[in-house]
Design a protein around this motif. Structure first.
Motif, PDB file in Angstrom:
ATOM      1  N   ASP A 130       0.862  -1.178   0.000  1.00  0.00           N
ATOM      2  CA  ASP A 130       0.000   0.000   0.000  1.00  0.00           C
ATOM      3  C   ASP A 130       0.897   1.226   0.000  1.00  0.00           C
ATOM      4  N   GLU A 131       0.466   2.267  -0.693  1.00  0.00           N
ATOM      5  CA  GLU A 131       1.199   3.531  -0.727  1.00  0.00           C
ATOM      6  C   GLU A 131       0.242   4.685  -0.443  1.00  0.00           C
ATOM      7  N   PRO A 132      -0.277   4.739   0.787  1.00  0.00           N
ATOM      8  CA  PRO A 132      -1.257   5.781   1.089  1.00  0.00           C
ATOM      9  C   PRO A 132      -0.634   7.168   1.183  1.00  0.00           C
ATOM     10  N   GLU A 133      -1.377   8.154   0.711  1.00  0.00           N
ATOM     11  CA  GLU A 133      -1.045   9.561   0.951  1.00  0.00           C
ATOM     12  C   GLU A 133      -1.817   9.931   2.221  1.00  0.00           C
ATOM     13  N   ILE A 134      -1.101  10.281   3.263  1.00  0.00           N
ATOM     14  CA  ILE A 134      -1.730  10.601   4.536  1.00  0.00           C
ATOM     15  C   ILE A 134      -1.672  12.109   4.752  1.00  0.00           C
ATOM     16  N   ALA A 135      -2.846  12.697   5.021  1.00  0.00           N
ATOM     17  CA  ALA A 135      -2.937  14.133   5.298  1.00  0.00           C
ATOM     18  C   ALA A 135      -3.115  14.336   6.789  1.00  0.00           C
ATOM     19  N   PHE A 136      -2.288  15.190   7.349  1.00  0.00           N
ATOM     20  CA  PHE A 136      -2.363  15.577   8.752  1.00  0.00           C
ATOM     21  C   PHE A 136      -2.828  17.025   8.781  1.00  0.00           C
ATOM     22  N   GLN A 137      -4.091  17.248   9.126  1.00  0.00           N
ATOM     23  CA  GLN A 137      -4.638  18.605   9.180  1.00  0.00           C
ATOM     24  C   GLN A 137      -4.553  19.102  10.611  1.00  0.00           C
ATOM     25  N   VAL A 138      -3.730  20.114  10.814  1.00  0.00           N
ATOM     26  CA  VAL A 138      -3.520  20.663  12.148  1.00  0.00           C
ATOM     27  C   VAL A 138      -4.423  21.872  12.339  1.00  0.00           C
ATOM     28  N   TRP A 139      -5.250  21.827  13.372  1.00  0.00           N
ATOM     29  CA  TRP A 139      -6.167  22.915  13.706  1.00  0.00           C
ATOM     30  C   TRP A 139      -5.656  23.609  14.970  1.00  0.00           C
ATOM     31  N   ALA A 140      -5.563  24.929  14.933  1.00  0.00           N
ATOM     32  CA  ALA A 140      -5.108  25.699  16.099  1.00  0.00           C
ATOM     33  C   ALA A 140      -5.807  27.056  16.116  1.00  0.00           C
ATOM     34  N   ARG A 141      -5.851  27.657  17.284  1.00  0.00           N
ATOM     35  CA  ARG A 141      -6.481  28.972  17.443  1.00  0.00           C
ATOM     36  C   ARG A 141      -5.637  30.096  16.859  1.00  0.00           C
ATOM     37  N   ARG A 142      -4.327  29.869  16.804  1.00  0.00           N
ATOM     38  CA  ARG A 142      -3.419  30.878  16.242  1.00  0.00           C
ATOM     39  C   ARG A 142      -2.773  30.321  14.972  1.00  0.00           C
ATOM     40  N   GLU A 143      -2.712  31.129  13.934  1.00  0.00           N
ATOM     41  CA  GLU A 143      -2.146  30.658  12.668  1.00  0.00           C
ATOM     42  C   GLU A 143      -0.683  30.257  12.811  1.00  0.00           C
ATOM     43  N   ALA A 144       0.075  31.012  13.557  1.00  0.00           N
ATOM     44  CA  ALA A 144       1.495  30.694  13.719  1.00  0.00           C
ATOM     45  C   ALA A 144       1.671  29.324  14.370  1.00  0.00           C
ATOM     46  N   ARG A 145       0.800  28.987  15.301  1.00  0.00           N
ATOM     47  CA  ARG A 145       0.892  27.684  15.963  1.00  0.00           C
ATOM     48  C   ARG A 145       0.511  26.559  14.993  1.00  0.00           C
ATOM     49  N   ALA A 146      -0.517  26.759  14.178  1.00  0.00           N
ATOM     50  CA  ALA A 146      -0.898  25.753  13.187  1.00  0.00           C
ATOM     51  C   ALA A 146       0.251  25.515  12.205  1.00  0.00           C
ATOM     52  N   GLU A 147       0.872  26.590  11.761  1.00  0.00           N
ATOM     53  CA  GLU A 147       2.017  26.462  10.851  1.00  0.00           C
ATOM     54  C   GLU A 147       3.163  25.715  11.527  1.00  0.00           C
ATOM     55  N   GLN A 148       3.448  26.078  12.771  1.00  0.00           N
ATOM     56  CA  GLN A 148       4.527  25.433  13.518  1.00  0.00           C
ATOM     57  C   GLN A 148       4.295  23.926  13.630  1.00  0.00           C
ATOM     58  N   LEU A 149       3.082  23.529  13.983  1.00  0.00           N
ATOM     59  CA  LEU A 149       2.779  22.106  14.141  1.00  0.00           C
ATOM     60  C   LEU A 149       2.873  21.367  12.806  1.00  0.00           C
ATOM     61  N   ALA A 150       2.381  21.988  11.730  1.00  0.00           N
ATOM     62  CA  ALA A 150       2.470  21.365  10.409  1.00  0.00           C
ATOM     63  C   ALA A 150       3.930  21.171  10.002  1.00  0.00           C
ATOM     64  N   CYS A 151       4.745  22.158  10.256  1.00  0.00           N
ATOM     65  CA  CYS A 151       6.170  22.049   9.929  1.00  0.00           C
ATOM     66  C   CYS A 151       6.870  21.020  10.814  1.00  0.00           C
ATOM     67  N   MET A 152       6.447  20.916  12.077  1.00  0.00           N
ATOM     68  CA  MET A 152       7.011  19.895  12.966  1.00  0.00           C
ATOM     69  C   MET A 152       6.766  18.499  12.399  1.00  0.00           C
ATOM     70  N   LEU A 153       5.560  18.265  11.868  1.00  0.00           N
ATOM     71  CA  LEU A 153       5.257  16.965  11.267  1.00  0.00           C
ATOM     72  C   LEU A 153       6.132  16.713  10.042  1.00  0.00           C
ATOM     73  N   ALA A 154       6.316  17.732   9.217  1.00  0.00           N
ATOM     74  CA  ALA A 154       7.144  17.585   8.014  1.00  0.00           C
ATOM     75  C   ALA A 154       8.584  17.234   8.390  1.00  0.00           C
ATOM     76  N   VAL A 155       9.118  17.912   9.380  1.00  0.00           N
ATOM     77  CA  VAL A 155      10.485  17.637   9.827  1.00  0.00           C
ATOM     78  C   VAL A 155      10.567  16.242  10.448  1.00  0.00           C
ATOM     79  N   ALA A 156       9.586  15.893  11.270  1.00  0.00           N
ATOM     80  CA  ALA A 156       9.581  14.585  11.930  1.00  0.00           C
ATOM     81  C   ALA A 156       9.469  13.440  10.925  1.00  0.00           C
ATOM     82  N   ALA A 157       8.775  13.662   9.813  1.00  0.00           N
ATOM     83  CA  ALA A 157       8.671  12.621   8.789  1.00  0.00           C
ATOM     84  C   ALA A 157      10.045  12.237   8.256  1.00  0.00           C
TER      85      ALA A 157
END
Length: 124
Positions: free
Chosen positions: A54-81
């Motif tokens: 299987d070769e799934p494309e997995i989307a991680f949608q990060v929801w946050a009250r502050r845009e900077a925090r949502a961006e930070q979490l999304a980038c953390m996932l990209a780096v962790a991958a």
């Protein structure tokens, strides 16, 4: 059979230290719940399946009250991958992640998404 979504939910929660789930948590009135200041919704958004591989494309949608925090979490996932990929024996690899913003969504939440292709063996 191995569940790439279940594995990805556990990995996202471990990496981000936030609630990770497969749906947007809602109140009984249908509003996005405010119980958490941020959370991550994990979905399969495509990818070929040629059993037993299987070769799934997995989307991680990060929801946050502050845009900077949502961006930070999304980038953390990209780096962790790339630096601390999923360690389950079924996952043979994580591809190059992509990150995008969906902007401000319902109820004032900011949503950023990291999409990562996986290479998975479905058999134990």
């Amino acid at each position: 059979m191995f569940s790439s979504i279940e594995c990805a939910v556990s990995w996202a929660a471990r990496v981000l230290l936030v609630r990770a789930c497969t749906y947007v948590p809602r109140t009984s009135e249908g509003d996005v719940t405010a119980d958490d200041a941020e959370f991550c919704v994990v979905e399969r958004v495509g990818g070929p399946l040629a059993y037993p591989h299987d070769e799934p494309e997995i989307a991680f949608q990060v929801w946050a009250r502050r845009e900077a925090r949502a961006e930070q979490l999304a980038c953390m996932l990209a780096v962790a991958a790339r630096t601390m990929p999923i360690s389950d024996a079924h996952v043979n690899g994580m591809g190059v992640p992509s990150v995008c913003s969906y902007g401000r969504e319902e109820g004032g939440w900011f949503v950023w998404q990291t999409t990562v292709p996986l290479k998975v063996n479905l058999l134990d």
